[in-house]
Design a protein around this motif. Structure first.
Motif, PDB file in Angstrom:
ATOM      1  N   THR A  91       0.789  -1.270   0.047  1.00 58.05           N
ATOM      2  CA  THR A  91      -0.291  -0.312   0.139  1.00 58.05           C
ATOM      3  C   THR A  91       1.496   1.112   0.071  1.00 58.05           C
ATOM      4  OG1 THR A  91      -1.488  -0.977   1.030  1.00 58.05           O
ATOM      5  CG2 THR A  91      -2.020   1.084   1.274  1.00 58.05           C
ATOM      6  N   PHE A  92       0.294   2.261  -0.847  1.00 56.11           N
ATOM      7  CA  PHE A  92       1.858   3.104  -0.880  1.00 56.11           C
ATOM      8  C   PHE A  92       0.845   4.418  -0.191  1.00 56.11           C
ATOM      9  CE2 PHE A  92       2.798   0.103  -4.468  1.00 56.11           C
ATOM     10  CZ  PHE A  92       4.177   0.605  -4.471  1.00 56.11           C
TER      11      PHE A  92
ATOM     12  N   VAL B   2      -0.379   8.341   0.239  1.00 57.16           N
ATOM     13  CA  VAL B   2      -0.877   9.366  -1.560  1.00 57.16           C
ATOM     14  C   VAL B   2      -1.127  10.505  -0.011  1.00 57.16           C
ATOM     15  CG1 VAL B   2      -1.118   8.077  -2.984  1.00 57.16           C
ATOM     16  CG2 VAL B   2      -3.075   8.503  -1.470  1.00 57.16           C
TER      17      VAL B   2
ATOM     18  N   ILE C 260      -1.927  10.212  -8.823  1.00 59.48           N
ATOM     19  CA  ILE C 260      -2.965   8.999  -9.195  1.00 59.48           C
ATOM     20  C   ILE C 260      -4.284   9.372  -9.505  1.00 59.48           C
ATOM     21  CG2 ILE C 260      -3.132   6.780  -7.612  1.00 59.48           C
ATOM     22  CD1 ILE C 260      -0.602   7.905  -7.474  1.00 59.48           C
TER      23      ILE C 260
ATOM     24  N   HIS D 185      -6.969   5.193  -9.387  1.00 64.49           N
ATOM     25  CA  HIS D 185      -5.772   4.603  -8.965  1.00 64.49           C
ATOM     26  C   HIS D 185      -4.637   3.610  -9.288  1.00 64.49           C
ATOM     27  CE1 HIS D 185      -7.659   4.053  -4.479  1.00 64.49           C
ATOM     28  NE2 HIS D 185      -8.660   3.268  -5.145  1.00 64.49           N
TER      29      HIS D 185
ATOM     30  N   THR E  98      -4.012  14.833  -6.712  1.00 68.83           N
ATOM     31  CA  THR E  98      -3.982  13.197  -5.340  1.00 68.83           C
ATOM     32  C   THR E  98      -1.924  12.656  -5.910  1.00 68.83           C
ATOM     33  OG1 THR E  98      -6.115  12.626  -5.108  1.00 68.83           O
ATOM     34  CG2 THR E  98      -3.877  11.035  -4.695  1.00 68.83           C
TER      35      THR E  98
ATOM     36  N   LEU F 169       1.584  11.256  -4.782  1.00 70.22           N
ATOM     37  CA  LEU F 169       1.995  10.095  -4.038  1.00 70.22           C
ATOM     38  C   LEU F 169       3.235  10.373  -3.224  1.00 70.22           C
ATOM     39  CD1 LEU F 169       2.991   6.619  -4.049  1.00 70.22           C
ATOM     40  CD2 LEU F 169       4.819   7.094  -6.024  1.00 70.22           C
TER      41      LEU F 169
ATOM     42  N   THR G 176      -3.522   1.980  -2.608  1.00 71.42           N
ATOM     43  CA  THR G 176      -3.093   4.145  -1.629  1.00 71.42           C
ATOM     44  C   THR G 176      -3.727   3.788  -0.238  1.00 71.42           C
ATOM     45  OG1 THR G 176      -4.703   4.447  -2.941  1.00 71.42           O
ATOM     46  CG2 THR G 176      -3.138   4.890  -3.935  1.00 71.42           C
ATOM     47  N   LYS G 177      -3.158   4.452   0.192  1.00 71.13           N
ATOM     48  CA  LYS G 177      -4.029   4.950   1.814  1.00 71.13           C
ATOM     49  C   LYS G 177      -3.420   6.602   1.688  1.00 71.13           C
ATOM     50  CE  LYS G 177      -3.682   4.681   6.625  1.00 71.13           C
ATOM     51  NZ  LYS G 177      -2.853   4.103   7.834  1.00 71.13           N
ATOM     52  N   THR G 178      -4.243   7.664   1.734  1.00 71.96           N
ATOM     53  CA  THR G 178      -4.535   8.540   1.604  1.00 71.96           C
ATOM     54  C   THR G 178      -4.078   8.808   3.266  1.00 71.96           C
ATOM     55  OG1 THR G 178      -6.068   9.169   0.096  1.00 71.96           O
ATOM     56  CG2 THR G 178      -5.699  11.219   1.599  1.00 71.96           C
TER      57      THR G 178
END
Length: 360
Positions: A31-32, A34, A294, A298, A326, A328, A343-345
């Protein structure tokens, strides 16, 4: 034997498939982080190489020719206005004054005698006028001799600090010969050159109306303990450099600054409603700066941006992003353009409050 071989092969294929499936699952679990660019007012601090000068810095020179009889001060000494500093042998000038005073007394007696004769109509009015003119001339010679004699005693024209002694007692001085320099360091003038674009930003801002405060970074990389004010700007640009000279005035109550020092002026420049992104979220290719944006599906998209200014851990973006995009935040080297990622914001305010952490 054949059945055993087939069974073993099936086990190996199942094992490889299981490993492959396990790796794919592990890849999908990445999970990236952002975040969004943030739009706000901010300031940056710009530095300009500067030259430091005393508010008064003059040369003290011999106004008369003669021997340097006495020196009453020493190098680096603080002197007060009117304090005697040097004495040139006054004998000749003292004699000239006495001679002029004697001539003045003679002229005065002659005028008195002529006045008596004129009152008795013995001499003409013209002779009385000539006697009066002779006295006036004699008095002028007295004043001139007093002035020359005064030049042999050299006094401080203002409170200040002496520099190096250029002559010693007993030296034969020519008229105009340098004795020392004197600096008034109660305030310091600090000159620094500003590029044309930054000059235009300053001259059209509110800071210009409010006599903008600046700070001074000294040669030891420490900030001077007093703030300065930009007071003057020179009348024209340097055609070779495209710069214009500013002058800031700094109080110097402790006498820390001296004439001829160098340093850097630190000027705070305001920016209104600018887009800020963490430097960690950017990368360069062939002198161009990019971020990964992003989309709603996604998917990663490489996008070029234009950097307007740099802050600690942050860039001000002139072109290429809005606060609704959004981007990265981490893992730039792990993704590719057009790749779909999980992703995780992270809230941009949280990102700003942990910039040092995200910059590691």
């Amino acid at each position: 034997m054949k059945k055993t071989t087939v069974f073993t092969g099936l086990v190996m294929l199942l094992g490889l498939a299981s490993c492959k499936e396990h790796k794919e699952e592990k890849h999908e679990e990445v999970t990236f982080l952002v975040t969004n660019p943030i739009k706000k007012d901010t300031t940056i601090t710009k530095d300009y190489v500067s030259q430091i000068h005393s508010i008064k810095h003059i040369e003290l020179r011999a106004l008369e020719k003669g021997y340097l009889k006495n020196i009453y001060v020493d190098e680096g000494q603080h002197v007060k206005k009117g304090q005697q500093m040097f004495q040139i042998m006054p004998n000749i000038y003292q004699a000239e004054l006495q001679s002029a005073q004697a001539e003045s007394r003679v002229a005065k007696i002659e005028l008195e005698n002529t006045q008596l004769l004129a009152d008795g109509n013995v001499v003409s009015p013209n002779e009385l006028a000539m006697a009066t003119a002779t006295l006036d001339k004699a008095n002028a010679e007295v004043y001139l001799a007093q002035t020359h004699l005064g030049f042999t005693s050299i006094k401080a024209p203002f409170d200040g600090i002496m520099d190096h002694l250029e002559a010693r007692e007993g030296s034969l001085l020519d008229e105009g010969e340098l004795l020392t320099t004197l600096s008034d360091n109660s305030k310091m003038w600090v000159y620094f050159n500003v590029p044309e674009a930054e000059y235009l930003d300053y001259i059209t801002s509110e800071a210009k109306k409010n006599n903008k405060d600046v700070e001074l970074l000294m040669a030891n990389n420490k900030r001077f303990n007093q703030k300065g004010i930009v007071e003057t700007i020179e009348g024209e640009f340097d055609s070779e450099t495209g710069n214009i000279a500013f002058r800031a005035t700094f109080p110097n109550p402790d006498g820390i600054l001296r004439n001829g020092e160098t340093g850097s002026i630190l000027m705070t420049v305001p920016f209104k409603d600018v887009i800020l992104v963490p430097q960690k979220a950017t990368f360069e290719i062939l002198d161009k700066t990019y971020v990964f944006v992003i989309d709603k599906d996604h998917v990663v998209h490489q996008r070029e941006i234009t950097i307007g200014a740099e802050l600690p851990h942050l860039f001000i973006v002139d072109k290429g992003l809005t606060e609704n995009d959004t981007i990265l935040l981490e893992g730039i080297k792990m993704v590719r353009d057009q790749e779909e990622i999980h992703t995780k914001t992270v809230d941009p305010v949280t990102v700003l409050s942990n910039l040092a952490l995200y910059a590691e």
